[in-house]
Write a protein that holds these residues in place. Sequence first.
Motif, short mmCIF file in Angstrom:
data_model
loop_
_atom_site.label_atom_id
_atom_site.label_comp_id
_atom_site.label_asym_id
_atom_site.label_seq_id
_atom_site.Cartn_x
_atom_site.Cartn_y
_atom_site.Cartn_z
N PHE A 82 -44.31 -70.46 4.64
CA PHE A 82 -44.77 -69.08 4.73
C PHE A 82 -46.30 -68.94 4.75
O PHE A 82 -46.80 -67.85 5.02
N GLY A 83 -47.02 -70.00 4.42
CA GLY A 83 -48.46 -69.87 4.27
C GLY A 83 -48.78 -69.27 2.92
O GLY A 83 -47.89 -69.00 2.11
N THR A 84 -50.07 -69.05 2.68
CA THR A 84 -50.48 -68.48 1.39
C THR A 84 -51.58 -67.45 1.61
O THR A 84 -52.25 -67.42 2.64
N ALA A 92 -39.64 -60.70 8.31
CA ALA A 92 -39.11 -59.51 7.63
C ALA A 92 -37.75 -59.77 6.99
O ALA A 92 -37.51 -59.37 5.85
N GLU A 93 -36.85 -60.46 7.69
CA GLU A 93 -35.51 -60.67 7.14
C GLU A 93 -35.49 -61.66 5.98
O GLU A 93 -34.49 -61.80 5.30
N TRP A 94 -36.61 -62.34 5.73
CA TRP A 94 -36.70 -63.28 4.62
C TRP A 94 -37.66 -62.79 3.54
O TRP A 94 -38.00 -63.55 2.63
N SER A 95 -38.10 -61.55 3.60
CA SER A 95 -39.12 -61.08 2.65
C SER A 95 -38.64 -61.15 1.20
O SER A 95 -39.39 -61.59 0.33
N THR A 145 -46.76 -72.93 8.53
CA THR A 145 -46.20 -73.87 9.51
C THR A 145 -44.69 -73.83 9.33
O THR A 145 -44.10 -74.70 8.69
N PRO A 146 -44.04 -72.80 9.87
CA PRO A 146 -42.61 -72.63 9.65
C PRO A 146 -41.78 -73.77 10.23
O PRO A 146 -42.03 -74.24 11.33
N PHE A 147 -40.81 -74.21 9.45
CA PHE A 147 -39.87 -75.23 9.91
C PHE A 147 -38.44 -74.82 9.58
O PHE A 147 -37.53 -75.07 10.34
N LEU A 148 -38.24 -74.15 8.46
CA LEU A 148 -36.89 -73.77 8.05
C LEU A 148 -36.44 -72.48 8.74
O LEU A 148 -35.30 -72.39 9.21
N TYR A 149 -37.32 -71.49 8.85
CA TYR A 149 -36.93 -70.23 9.49
C TYR A 149 -36.57 -70.41 10.97
O TYR A 149 -35.53 -69.92 11.40
N PRO A 150 -37.39 -71.12 11.75
CA PRO A 150 -36.97 -71.34 13.15
C PRO A 150 -35.65 -72.10 13.24
O PRO A 150 -34.83 -71.82 14.12
N ALA A 151 -35.43 -73.04 12.34
CA ALA A 151 -34.16 -73.78 12.32
C ALA A 151 -33.01 -72.84 11.97
O ALA A 151 -31.93 -72.91 12.57
N PHE A 152 -33.24 -71.95 11.02
CA PHE A 152 -32.23 -70.96 10.63
C PHE A 152 -31.86 -70.08 11.82
O PHE A 152 -30.68 -69.84 12.09
N LYS A 153 -32.87 -69.60 12.55
CA LYS A 153 -32.59 -68.74 13.71
C LYS A 153 -31.78 -69.48 14.77
O LYS A 153 -30.84 -68.92 15.33
N GLU A 154 -32.14 -70.72 15.02
CA GLU A 154 -31.41 -71.51 16.00
C GLU A 154 -30.00 -71.81 15.49
O GLU A 154 -29.03 -71.74 16.25
#
Length: 173
Positions: A82-84, A92-95, A145-154
């Motif tokens: 998520f960055g800092t 938004a769906e992971w807020s 540097t998102p890695f989990l969210y793009p994987a979740f969407k896919e």
Amino acid sequence: MNIKIDIRQLKELEKQLLKAGPKTTKAAQLELKATAFETNEIAKSLAPIDRGGLKGSMAFEPITKSAYKIGNNRDYAPYVEFGTGSVADIPAEWSSFALQFKGATGKGWDNGLEEITRWCIKKGIPEEAAYPIFMSILESGVIATPFLYPAFKEGRKLLVKRVTQVIKDFKLE
């Protein structure tokens, strides 16, 4: 940091699968397991590599027959995802999910400075640069540097496609 893939969230689908019988339910569960595995692999492929900690710590496990947890147990994973600070980027769906990671890690100043010092050494940067780099991170934040969210969407797309095929195969339409 863990996400859940759960076919029970699709209530109407769950009702159809239960009506269709155990073979159909088993087929949907197998598709869910395959999707959880692939989602985990996608996250691994997207995880940034410095020391390999994020990639090596990706895992998935069943919670129930119809739900899997996919995640990473590194304490810094959410801050990479998520960055800092002012440059944090939270989907938004992971807020509400991301809120649990907001704020200090509890490891303290010395731990953070040690981590940056190790990173400097690994990158061939003089150790005395660690303090200003650390201060810059504290002041400006770290870009996501998102890695989990793009994987979740896919993974979500894959699951819909696979379960749609199960519905067709068992003529539940």
